[in-house]
Design a protein around this motif. Structure first.
Motif, short mmCIF file in Angstrom:
data_model
loop_
_atom_site.label_atom_id
_atom_site.label_comp_id
_atom_site.label_asym_id
_atom_site.label_seq_id
_atom_site.Cartn_x
_atom_site.Cartn_y
_atom_site.Cartn_z
N LYS A 77 15.55 -15.98 0.86
CA LYS A 77 16.83 -16.45 0.32
C LYS A 77 17.97 -16.12 1.27
CE LYS A 77 19.25 -18.11 -3.23
NZ LYS A 77 19.06 -19.46 -3.76
N ARG A 78 17.80 -15.08 2.07
CA ARG A 78 18.88 -14.63 2.95
C ARG A 78 18.62 -14.91 4.42
NH1 ARG A 78 18.44 -12.86 -1.61
NH2 ARG A 78 20.30 -12.46 -2.85
N GLY A 79 17.65 -15.79 4.68
CA GLY A 79 17.41 -16.21 6.05
C GLY A 79 16.72 -15.19 6.93
N LEU A 80 16.09 -14.19 6.31
CA LEU A 80 15.35 -13.19 7.07
C LEU A 80 13.88 -13.60 7.15
CD1 LEU A 80 16.83 -9.97 5.37
CD2 LEU A 80 17.55 -11.03 7.52
N PRO A 81 13.14 -13.13 8.15
CA PRO A 81 11.71 -13.43 8.21
C PRO A 81 11.02 -12.95 6.93
CG PRO A 81 12.46 -12.49 10.29
CD PRO A 81 13.60 -12.34 9.33
N ALA A 82 10.38 -13.86 6.22
CA ALA A 82 9.76 -13.52 4.93
C ALA A 82 8.39 -12.90 5.14
CB ALA A 82 9.66 -14.77 4.05
N THR A 83 8.39 -11.65 5.56
CA THR A 83 7.14 -10.93 5.84
C THR A 83 6.58 -10.22 4.61
OG1 THR A 83 8.33 -8.92 6.47
CG2 THR A 83 7.91 -10.55 8.21
N GLY A 84 7.46 -9.89 3.67
CA GLY A 84 7.03 -9.09 2.52
C GLY A 84 7.10 -7.60 2.79
N ASP A 85 7.30 -7.21 4.06
CA ASP A 85 7.49 -5.81 4.42
C ASP A 85 8.97 -5.47 4.35
OD1 ASP A 85 4.80 -5.77 4.98
OD2 ASP A 85 5.06 -5.97 7.15
N ILE A 141 19.27 -7.32 -8.86
CA ILE A 141 19.73 -8.66 -8.46
C ILE A 141 18.71 -9.74 -8.80
CG2 ILE A 141 21.32 -7.88 -6.66
CD1 ILE A 141 19.13 -8.30 -4.62
N GLY A 142 17.81 -9.41 -9.75
CA GLY A 142 16.92 -10.42 -10.30
C GLY A 142 15.70 -10.77 -9.48
N TRP A 143 15.30 -9.90 -8.53
CA TRP A 143 14.14 -10.20 -7.71
C TRP A 143 12.90 -9.41 -8.10
CZ3 TRP A 143 13.25 -14.35 -5.09
CH2 TRP A 143 14.31 -15.08 -4.58
N PHE A 144 13.03 -8.53 -9.08
CA PHE A 144 11.87 -7.75 -9.53
C PHE A 144 12.03 -7.54 -11.03
CE2 PHE A 144 9.48 -3.82 -10.33
CZ PHE A 144 8.31 -4.05 -9.62
N VAL A 203 3.15 -7.70 -6.43
CA VAL A 203 4.39 -8.14 -7.07
C VAL A 203 5.58 -7.76 -6.19
CG1 VAL A 203 5.88 -7.85 -9.09
CG2 VAL A 203 3.41 -8.00 -9.39
N THR A 204 5.56 -6.55 -5.63
CA THR A 204 6.65 -6.10 -4.77
C THR A 204 6.70 -6.92 -3.49
OG1 THR A 204 6.40 -3.87 -5.66
CG2 THR A 204 7.70 -4.10 -3.65
N VAL A 205 5.52 -7.21 -2.93
CA VAL A 205 5.47 -8.04 -1.72
C VAL A 205 6.11 -9.40 -1.99
CG1 VAL A 205 3.93 -9.28 -0.13
CG2 VAL A 205 3.44 -6.91 -0.73
N ALA A 206 5.75 -10.02 -3.11
CA ALA A 206 6.31 -11.33 -3.46
C ALA A 206 7.81 -11.25 -3.68
CB ALA A 206 5.61 -11.87 -4.71
N SER A 207 8.27 -10.18 -4.31
CA SER A 207 9.70 -10.00 -4.57
C SER A 207 10.48 -9.85 -3.27
CB SER A 207 9.93 -8.77 -5.46
OG SER A 207 9.30 -8.92 -6.71
N GLY A 236 0.80 -1.22 0.00
CA GLY A 236 0.00 0.00 0.00
C GLY A 236 0.83 1.27 0.00
N SER A 237 2.13 1.16 0.32
CA SER A 237 3.00 2.34 0.31
C SER A 237 3.18 2.87 -1.10
CB SER A 237 4.37 2.00 0.90
OG SER A 237 4.28 1.57 2.23
N LYS A 238 3.27 4.19 -1.23
CA LYS A 238 3.50 4.82 -2.53
C LYS A 238 4.51 5.95 -2.33
CE LYS A 238 -1.13 3.97 -4.45
NZ LYS A 238 -2.33 4.57 -5.07
N SER A 239 5.68 5.82 -2.97
CA SER A 239 6.71 6.84 -2.83
C SER A 239 7.86 6.56 -3.80
CB SER A 239 7.26 6.85 -1.39
OG SER A 239 7.96 5.65 -1.13
N GLU A 240 8.75 7.53 -3.90
CA GLU A 240 9.94 7.34 -4.72
C GLU A 240 10.88 6.32 -4.07
OE1 GLU A 240 10.68 8.46 -7.88
OE2 GLU A 240 8.55 8.90 -7.70
N LYS A 241 10.79 6.19 -2.75
CA LYS A 241 11.61 5.19 -2.06
C LYS A 241 11.17 3.78 -2.47
CE LYS A 241 14.31 5.94 0.66
NZ LYS A 241 15.77 6.12 0.50
N VAL A 242 9.87 3.59 -2.68
CA VAL A 242 9.38 2.30 -3.16
C VAL A 242 9.91 2.03 -4.56
CG1 VAL A 242 7.33 0.97 -3.81
CG2 VAL A 242 7.29 2.37 -1.74
N ARG A 243 9.94 3.07 -5.40
CA ARG A 243 10.48 2.92 -6.76
C ARG A 243 11.96 2.51 -6.70
NH1 ARG A 243 8.42 5.04 -11.42
NH2 ARG A 243 7.14 6.51 -10.21
#
Length: 288
Positions: A126-134, A101-104, A115-119, A85-92
């Motif tokens: 892949k890096r052992g972090l909690p896969a929250t999508g946030d 690195i091939g994730w988007f 799509v961004t959440v899934a990416s 739901g976030s919208k900003s240039e930082k999201v871009r």
């Protein structure tokens, strides 16, 4: 004289008891009127005075000893910087960095959608972090360390560094439309040499694109679906009604949509060139 000494000792003892009782009562005072714990805390406080044990031991969490690591529950959770739901240039920027690195593999939009959440989930897992999508502070710092500041072209989606698809062994001989569901790419391979590669989109879970080895049995330059009544330009049929073809919807919406089972191509120029090169009888291999 003896009697006076006894009286003095008796008065001194009484004074000590009075002072001790006063300290205990102060320790037992609650900041909540009528607190039922007040009576019991007085007793606990007096025991604490006598033994040196902190009042309330066993009820409150003991203070951390020097050098002792904090418990996991005491650690602060990473701050969420961006989420669905976030919208900003930082999201871009996030999307462009993931693309490096091939994730988007879509066009950066600045909108944090599915799509961004899934990416982000894929990157985290892949890096052992909690896969929250946030995108939290830990995820963001990890991504910054693996990427560079996106260029203007990368922010506009003109330059996407997608990883090369690992060709299936069945694609190494003859003329093959080699289609990877993992990288979502179609590679036109002739005798083991990749001639061209393009983005593709597949069917949803309800209308999945079939996997396996097939052959092109029909080509139709200006095909229109008799089932869905939609345009399917440059259609190359390989399994029943499933075909590789250009999709204006894919070109407009990217991976936010899905096909009805066909392999969609969003680059009209690329599919036009491919259509001219592919012959009936050429192989189609679809794999993960």
């Amino acid at each position: 004289m003896l009697r006076k000494n006894v009286i003095r000792r008796t008065l001194a003892a009484a004074a000590v008891l009075a002072v001790t009782a006063g300290c205990t009562a102060q320790a037992a005072v609650s900041d909540r009127p009528g607190d039922p714990k007040a009576a019991t805390s007085a007793s606990a406080a007096s025991v604490a005075e006598a033994t040196g044990t902190p009042s309330g031991a066993g009820e409150a969490t003991p203070s951390k000893r020097p050098g002792e690591k904090p418990s996991p529950s005491a650690t602060t959770a990473p701050e969420v910087l961006m989420a669905s739901g976030s919208k900003s240039e930082k999201v871009r920027e996030l999307q462009a960095r993931l693309a490096q690195i091939g994730w988007f593999d879509d066009t950066p939009t600045g909108t944090y959608g599915p799509v961004t959440v899934a990416s982000v989930k894929g990157f985290q897992g892949k890096r052992g972090l909690p896969a929250t999508g946030d995108t939290d502070t830990v995820t963001w710092q990890k991504l910054l360390g693996m990427t560079k500041k996106p260029t203007s072209d990368e922010l506009k989606g003109k330059t996407v560094n997608k990883p090369a698809a690992k060709l299936d062994a069945r694609c190494m001989m003859g003329r093959v439309l080699c289609i990877s569901k993992t990288t979502r790419t179609l590679s036109w391979v002739v005798d083991g040499t990749v001639r061209s590669t393009m983005d593709v989109r597949f069917g949803s879970q309800y209308t999945p694109t079939r996997e396996g080895s097939f052959t092109v049995f029909q080509k139709s330059r200006d095909h229109v679906s008799t089932i869905y009544h939609t345009s399917m330009p440059y259609a190359m049929f390989f399994s029943g009604g499933q075909a590789v073809h250009y999709s204006s919807d894919f070109a407009a919406r990217g991976y936010n949509g899905a096909s009805h089972g066909c392999v969609n191509v969003r680059d009209k120029g690329a599919i036009s060139s491919l259509f001219a090169q592919v012959h009936n009888g050429d192989k189609v291999v679809i794999y993960w």
